[in-house]
Design a protein around this motif. Structure first.
Motif, mmCIF file in Angstrom:
data_model
loop_
_atom_site.group_PDB
_atom_site.id
_atom_site.type_symbol
_atom_site.label_atom_id
_atom_site.label_comp_id
_atom_site.label_asym_id
_atom_site.label_seq_id
_atom_site.Cartn_x
_atom_site.Cartn_y
_atom_site.Cartn_z
ATOM 1 N N SER A 183 38.786 31.988 29.602
ATOM 2 C CA SER A 183 39.580 31.841 30.818
ATOM 3 C C SER A 183 40.650 30.770 30.696
ATOM 4 O O SER A 183 41.493 30.620 31.586
ATOM 5 C CB SER A 183 38.667 31.514 32.005
ATOM 6 O OG SER A 183 38.004 30.277 31.813
ATOM 7 N N ALA A 184 40.615 30.018 29.597
ATOM 8 C CA ALA A 184 41.604 28.955 29.413
ATOM 9 C C ALA A 184 42.958 29.488 28.960
ATOM 10 O O ALA A 184 43.906 28.730 28.781
ATOM 11 C CB ALA A 184 41.094 27.935 28.402
ATOM 12 N N GLY A 185 43.052 30.800 28.752
ATOM 13 C CA GLY A 185 44.316 31.394 28.321
ATOM 14 C C GLY A 185 44.245 31.814 26.872
ATOM 15 O O GLY A 185 43.245 32.351 26.409
ATOM 16 N N SER A 186 45.279 31.550 26.143
ATOM 17 C CA SER A 186 45.302 31.945 24.738
ATOM 18 C C SER A 186 44.244 31.162 23.992
ATOM 19 O O SER A 186 44.243 29.934 23.978
ATOM 20 C CB SER A 186 46.684 31.672 24.134
ATOM 21 O OG SER A 186 47.009 30.307 24.256
ATOM 22 N N VAL A 195 35.641 37.678 39.287
ATOM 23 C CA VAL A 195 36.473 38.726 38.688
ATOM 24 C C VAL A 195 36.790 39.767 39.752
ATOM 25 O O VAL A 195 35.908 40.499 40.203
ATOM 26 C CB VAL A 195 35.750 39.396 37.497
ATOM 27 C CG1 VAL A 195 36.655 40.447 36.862
ATOM 28 C CG2 VAL A 195 35.344 38.355 36.463
ATOM 29 N N ARG A 196 38.050 39.820 40.183
ATOM 30 C CA ARG A 196 38.477 40.806 41.162
ATOM 31 C C ARG A 196 38.511 42.193 40.529
ATOM 32 O O ARG A 196 39.046 42.377 39.454
ATOM 33 C CB ARG A 196 39.854 40.448 41.721
ATOM 34 C CG ARG A 196 39.843 39.253 42.677
ATOM 35 C CD ARG A 196 39.242 39.644 44.024
ATOM 36 N NE ARG A 196 39.068 38.479 44.860
ATOM 37 C CZ ARG A 196 39.965 38.060 45.744
ATOM 38 N NH1 ARG A 196 41.125 38.687 45.839
ATOM 39 N NH2 ARG A 196 39.721 37.026 46.513
ATOM 40 N N LEU A 197 37.951 43.155 41.241
ATOM 41 C CA LEU A 197 37.939 44.548 40.768
ATOM 42 C C LEU A 197 38.758 45.407 41.710
ATOM 43 O O LEU A 197 38.723 45.201 42.909
ATOM 44 C CB LEU A 197 36.497 45.065 40.695
ATOM 45 C CG LEU A 197 35.562 44.329 39.743
ATOM 46 C CD1 LEU A 197 34.172 44.919 39.817
ATOM 47 C CD2 LEU A 197 36.089 44.424 38.316
ATOM 48 N N TYR A 239 37.622 41.318 30.006
ATOM 49 C CA TYR A 239 37.643 40.084 30.793
ATOM 50 C C TYR A 239 38.925 39.303 30.519
ATOM 51 O O TYR A 239 39.591 38.826 31.433
ATOM 52 C CB TYR A 239 36.426 39.232 30.459
ATOM 53 C CG TYR A 239 36.410 37.886 31.137
ATOM 54 C CD1 TYR A 239 35.852 37.740 32.406
ATOM 55 C CD2 TYR A 239 36.961 36.766 30.522
ATOM 56 C CE1 TYR A 239 35.854 36.506 33.037
ATOM 57 C CE2 TYR A 239 36.955 35.532 31.159
ATOM 58 C CZ TYR A 239 36.403 35.407 32.404
ATOM 59 O OH TYR A 239 36.398 34.181 33.042
ATOM 60 N N ARG A 240 39.280 39.215 29.254
ATOM 61 C CA ARG A 240 40.501 38.475 28.885
ATOM 62 C C ARG A 240 41.736 39.148 29.479
ATOM 63 O O ARG A 240 42.656 38.477 29.952
ATOM 64 C CB ARG A 240 40.590 38.377 27.366
ATOM 65 C CG ARG A 240 41.776 37.637 26.846
ATOM 66 C CD ARG A 240 41.683 37.470 25.325
ATOM 67 N NE ARG A 240 41.143 36.165 24.969
ATOM 68 C CZ ARG A 240 40.769 35.827 23.740
ATOM 69 N NH1 ARG A 240 40.842 36.718 22.756
ATOM 70 N NH2 ARG A 240 40.316 34.618 23.493
ATOM 71 N N ARG A 241 41.753 40.473 29.495
ATOM 72 C CA ARG A 241 42.911 41.192 30.052
ATOM 73 C C ARG A 241 42.997 41.016 31.576
ATOM 74 O O ARG A 241 44.089 40.909 32.129
ATOM 75 C CB ARG A 241 42.838 42.680 29.702
ATOM 76 C CG ARG A 241 43.074 42.982 28.220
ATOM 77 C CD ARG A 241 43.268 44.462 27.981
ATOM 78 N NE ARG A 241 42.104 45.251 28.314
ATOM 79 C CZ ARG A 241 41.086 45.481 27.478
ATOM 80 N NH1 ARG A 241 41.104 44.969 26.251
ATOM 81 N NH2 ARG A 241 40.056 46.216 27.848
ATOM 82 N N LEU A 242 41.839 40.985 32.242
ATOM 83 C CA LEU A 242 41.836 40.807 33.695
ATOM 84 C C LEU A 242 42.296 39.407 34.092
ATOM 85 O O LEU A 242 42.828 39.208 35.183
ATOM 86 C CB LEU A 242 40.433 41.070 34.256
ATOM 87 C CG LEU A 242 39.987 42.531 34.272
ATOM 88 C CD1 LEU A 242 38.501 42.629 34.620
ATOM 89 C CD2 LEU A 242 40.812 43.333 35.269
ATOM 90 N N ALA A 243 42.064 38.419 33.211
ATOM 91 C CA ALA A 243 42.518 37.034 33.417
ATOM 92 C C ALA A 243 42.189 36.532 34.814
ATOM 93 O O ALA A 243 43.078 36.215 35.614
ATOM 94 C CB ALA A 243 44.014 36.928 33.154
ATOM 95 N N PRO A 244 40.903 36.424 35.167
ATOM 96 C CA PRO A 244 40.549 35.989 36.522
ATOM 97 C C PRO A 244 41.041 34.578 36.819
ATOM 98 O O PRO A 244 41.115 33.721 35.934
ATOM 99 C CB PRO A 244 39.014 36.049 36.524
ATOM 100 C CG PRO A 244 38.621 36.010 35.093
ATOM 101 C CD PRO A 244 39.716 36.675 34.332
ATOM 102 N N ARG A 245 41.365 34.363 38.069
ATOM 103 C CA ARG A 245 41.870 33.056 38.497
ATOM 104 C C ARG A 245 40.812 31.978 38.340
ATOM 105 O O ARG A 245 41.103 30.855 37.973
ATOM 106 C CB ARG A 245 42.305 33.177 39.971
ATOM 107 C CG ARG A 245 42.948 31.929 40.535
ATOM 108 C CD ARG A 245 43.315 32.196 41.989
ATOM 109 N NE ARG A 245 43.902 31.037 42.627
ATOM 110 C CZ ARG A 245 44.136 30.951 43.932
ATOM 111 N NH1 ARG A 245 43.830 31.979 44.713
ATOM 112 N NH2 ARG A 245 44.674 29.873 44.457
ATOM 113 N N PHE A 246 39.563 32.334 38.674
ATOM 114 C CA PHE A 246 38.426 31.456 38.471
ATOM 115 C C PHE A 246 37.481 32.144 37.495
ATOM 116 O O PHE A 246 37.241 33.345 37.584
ATOM 117 C CB PHE A 246 37.712 31.149 39.790
ATOM 118 C CG PHE A 246 38.606 30.513 40.820
ATOM 119 C CD1 PHE A 246 38.982 29.178 40.691
ATOM 120 C CD2 PHE A 246 39.085 31.242 41.892
ATOM 121 C CE1 PHE A 246 39.805 28.591 41.634
ATOM 122 C CE2 PHE A 246 39.918 30.656 42.836
ATOM 123 C CZ PHE A 246 40.283 29.323 42.698
#
Length: 271
Positions: free
Chosen positions: A221-224, A269-271, A258-265
């Protein structure tokens, strides 16, 4: 954005985080459900409107079921789906492992894998009074202070997490294997596992696996970040396939998705 902070000294050994939300604006179209990923911890949440928490049994469940406006979210090792279509002001606490018996009144094992109405444990009158105080407090910061005071008032005069459990948690935080943690305890594996599971709400091995899963989530979730094969090696998985299997078990989706969805928190995970 929710307001969150660590507790003050008196609660610091028992509560990891306090948070309050004013109820964000309505989510985007098609995002009325959110998948919550497991942390292995017990959550305590009070919704300050009369809208109870709604949980969906699976992704195809469009109706779900309601629990309460004040909820104990027990430790779990899998994700769950909740309704986020009507955000409401809320206050919550993330409890430290082993602290449920002191702050809630029963060990975490009594709540594991499910959501329980807080009034079933504290009583309807006590929960109603607390929710009304929090509602009239006006601001998120004031609500956090009131909620923290209410939790501190529930602590017994003589208080402390079971030393056996505290030692075990420190061992798991240091990434020690279960066998090493059991060896440090001086007890048999069976006795240790029984006490740990009753107090924390998860079996020792599952708890350790969830800690590792949490480290993976933080890095994803930290990005790259690193390639998944490198991440698997860094975190002690046998290989990338092992990482993929465990991630799917705990999150219900692949690490790549999960990485593609890039949740804010990380665990929302928003679906």
């Amino acid at each position: 954005m929710p307001l969150s902070r660590s507790p003050k000294d008196v609660l610091r050994p028992f509560v990891r985080q306090l948070w309050a939300s004013e109820g964000d604006g309505p989510p985007g179209e098609g995002s009325n459900r959110e998948m919550m990923l497991p942390s292995g911890a017990l959550h305590l949440v009070l919704r300050l409107a009369e809208t109870p928490l709604r949980i969906f049994r699976h992704r195809d469940d469009r109706v779900g079921f309601t629990v309460s406006a004040a909820v104990i979210g027990g430790p779990r090792s899998g994700p769950y789906l909740k309704d986020v279509s009507r955000p409401v002001p809320s206050v919550g606490a993330l409890l430290a492992p082993g602290a449920a018996g002191l702050l809630i009144g029963a060990p975490a094992g009594a709540f594991a894998g499910r959501h329980t109405a807080l009034e079933d444990v504290w009583g309807a009158a006590a929960v109603t009074e607390l929710r009304e105080k929090l509602w009239t407090a006006g601001t998120a910061a004031r609500r956090l202070d009131l909620f923290e005071a209410a939790l501190a008032a529930r602590l017994p005069r003589l208080r402390g997490i079971d030393p056996l459990i505290a030692q075990a948690l420190a061992g798991f935080d240091a990434s020690l294997p279960v066998a090493a943690v059991v060896g440090q305890s001086g007890y048999s594996h069976r006795h240790f596992s029984k006490r740990f599971t009753e107090t924390v709400g998860l079996k020792p091995k599952t708890y350790g696996r969830l800690l590792r899963f949490g480290r993976v989530l933080a890095r994803l979730s930290a990005g790259s970040g690193p390639a998944l094969a490198d991440l698997a090696a860094d975190e002690g998985y046998a290989d990338q396939a092992h990482l993929n299997r465990e991630f799917r078990e705990f999150a219900g989706l692949s690490p790549g998705r999960y990485r593609r969805l890039a949740p804010r928190f990380a665990r929302h995970v928003r679906l």
